[in-house]
Design an enzyme around this catalytic site. Structure first.
Site, PDB file in Angstrom:
ATOM      1  N   GLU A 207       0.864  -1.175   0.000  1.00 58.45           N
ATOM      2  CA  GLU A 207       0.000   0.000   0.000  1.00 58.45           C
ATOM      3  C   GLU A 207       0.903   1.227   0.000  1.00 58.45           C
ATOM      4  O   GLU A 207       1.444   1.610   1.032  1.00 58.45           O
ATOM      5  CB  GLU A 207      -0.922  -0.017   1.224  1.00 58.45           C
ATOM      6  CG  GLU A 207      -1.914  -1.159   1.233  1.00 58.45           C
ATOM      7  CD  GLU A 207      -2.898  -1.096   0.064  1.00 58.45           C
ATOM      8  OE1 GLU A 207      -3.092   0.003  -0.505  1.00 58.45           O
ATOM      9  OE2 GLU A 207      -3.472  -2.134  -0.276  1.00 58.45           O
ATOM     10  N   CYS A 241      -1.736   9.436   2.426  1.00 62.43           N
ATOM     11  CA  CYS A 241      -1.319   8.846   1.147  1.00 62.43           C
ATOM     12  C   CYS A 241      -2.294   9.136   0.023  1.00 62.43           C
ATOM     13  O   CYS A 241      -1.921   9.091  -1.151  1.00 62.43           O
ATOM     14  CB  CYS A 241      -1.114   7.343   1.300  1.00 62.43           C
ATOM     15  SG  CYS A 241      -2.589   6.445   1.841  1.00 62.43           S
TER      16      CYS A 241
END
Length: 488
Positions: A207, A241
């Site tokens: 991720e 993110c």
């Protein structure tokens, strides 16, 4: 590290995590940890990143609690054998997929949301029946220390171990053999994790992040668009993110966007964000210096104030940024928002497609044709139209990247599925051996024809009884005809 990993593997091999009741008990214990120790966790987050209790609840606790409750309530269904469609050749067999645990999972967490991004993967690992070694980020040191203290108090400390430390400890962990690795962080370290995993052919979920674009079409409610973008970009001081990394818009609306963002920031953080209890700090001086260096040579529309001693950078908007500027070469991960002007939608799409595939893509438009083109002609891990980041909160949606922004997916059932081995199972009886003649020598054209028929005709999982009924009827008719012939 060898002793830690072997101890966890020995605990897994005891077989106790195969029990669904055990998994549910561990999930309930994790839920208890989150709810009972929220004040302690919020205090650690305050020390790590100056996050308020409100933001800690919104961005860490709620998602974790929802994922745990979802996993516990649906575990029986998720872990059950899944019937599949059959062909004629195995119409009488039991054919299904059985989710099974991989074994020992290594979870390497991130510092920007140190509880959610570390424990959400753990929820899926527990639900899937795995053991786990948890490595929280050393940058969020207070959270890492507290996690190391709390997890053994609530969870099976033989099955779920915490390892603290920095890069050396992580490198030592990666030398060990795991059955799955789940890493959240940047693409540079992600490549190192993947390289280490290849030594044992270990599957990975990465991720990562990247430069998530935000296209604002002139045909939209610009005030609402800027309000939502401002929230997503500057919450957690830009250290998310999936925060909008940069804005693409036509030159004619750039000044309006700047003014709307400025007004929204005044509403959110008053005149001085530094004194707002809701505005976070950069995690450390290294990242403070990195973000400040990215702005060199840029034109600041507003913001730019900073205090290195407090790791504070004011919400900042940059105007007329050009593609070759340094700030456009890497993920910003800070409270700085560049605006790049494009002539039209096609130019915006081309701009996005020339870069690595982002973790998220944001489109603001009231024109369905614009939205359709963006969805059709670009690629990203996830997408939100007329909002930002909100797709992360829907745990029925898979969350993950594509290409340079990551691989694999998680949240809700997706975490369970990613951390389960989906074992293909066929169980036959010794009866009806005549149906297998088509595959045995001597091989003839007739047998090949029957084999082809058996393999090509697909049946649903409940069709065996139908086939049996048809065959039984045909046999009965055959016997009746034979009897009539004898009697006549």
């Amino acid at each position: 590290m060898d002793k830690v990993v072997n101890g966890v593997r020995e605990a897994f091999q005891s077989g106790r995590s195969r029990s669904l009741q055990y998994r549910k008990q561990q999930l309930r214990a994790l839920y208890k940890l989150i709810t009972e120790r929220q004040a302690d966790i919020a205090d650690a987050l305050k020390q790590d990143i100056n996050r308020s209790m409100f933001d800690s609840t919104l961005f860490e606790f709620i998602g974790l609690e929802n994922d745990i409750k979802l996993a516990e309530s649906h575990l029986d269904d998720w872990a059950a054998p899944q019937p599949v469609r059959k062909n004629l050749g195995n119409a009488f067999d039991d054919v299904y997929i059985k989710p099974e645990p991989f074994g020992v999972v290594l979870i390497i967490g991130a510092w920007n949301y140190p509880w959610a991004l570390t424990l959400q993967p753990l929820v899926g690992a527990i639900a899937a029946g795995n053991a786990a070694v948890v490595k929280p980020s050393e940058l969020s040191e207070h959270s890492a220390r507290l996690m190391n203290e709390l997890l053994p108090q609530y969870l099976d400390k033989e099955m779920y171990r915490v390892v603290t430390g920095g890069a050396p400890e992580t490198q030592e962990l990666l030398k060990e053999r795991f059955d799955h690795i789940f890493y959240t962080g940047n693409s540079t370290v992600g490549k190192l994790v993947m390289e280490a995993a290849t030594r044992h052919l270990t599957p990975v979920i990465l991720e990562l992040g990247g430069k998530s674009p935000c296209y604002i079409d002139k045909n939209c409610d610009i005030a609402v668009a800027c309000r939502r973008i401002t929230w997503g970009k500057f919450m957690n001081s830009g250290q998310s993110c999936i925060a909008p990394d940069y804005i693409l818009c036509e030159p004619s609306i750039q000044d309006r966007i700047i003014e709307e963002i400025r007004n929204t920031l005044r509403e959110f953080y008053r005149e001085d964000a530094k004194n707002s209890p809701d505005y976070c700090r950069i995690i450390n001086t290294h990242h403070f210096d990195r973000v400040m260096a990215l702005m060199e040579g840029c034109t600041i529309a507003f913001g730019g104030e900073n205090d290195r001693s407090q790791c504070y950078i004011a919400p900042t908007v940059l105007r007329d940024v050009l593609p070759h500027y340094r700030i456009m070469q890497e993920e910003i991960f800070g409270p700085v928002l560049p605006i790049i002007t494009v002539n039209d939608l096609s130019e915006a799409i081309n701009f996005i497609n020339k870069k690595e595939k982002p973790l998220a893509l944001y489109v603001f438009s009231s024109d369905k044709k614009v939205i359709k083109r963006m969805l059709t002609e670009t690629s990203s891990g996830g997408v939100a139209v007329n909002d930002v980041m909100i797709h992360y909160t829907v745990n029925s949606l898979p969350f993950g990247g594509v290409g340079n922004s990551g691989m694999g997916r998680y949240h809700g059932r997706h975490t369970f599925d990613q951390l389960s081995h989906h074992r293909a199972c066929v169980i036959k009886s010794f009866a009806l051996e005549g149906f297998n003649d088509a595959r045995y020598p001597p091989l003839t054209a007739a047998r090949l024809g029957r084999a082809k028929l058996a393999l090509q005709n697909r049946l649903c999982s409940c069709s065996a009884m139908c086939v049996w009924a048809v065959i039984s009827t045909m046999v009965a008719i055959g016997l009746l005809v034979a009897l009539l012939v004898v009697l006549l």
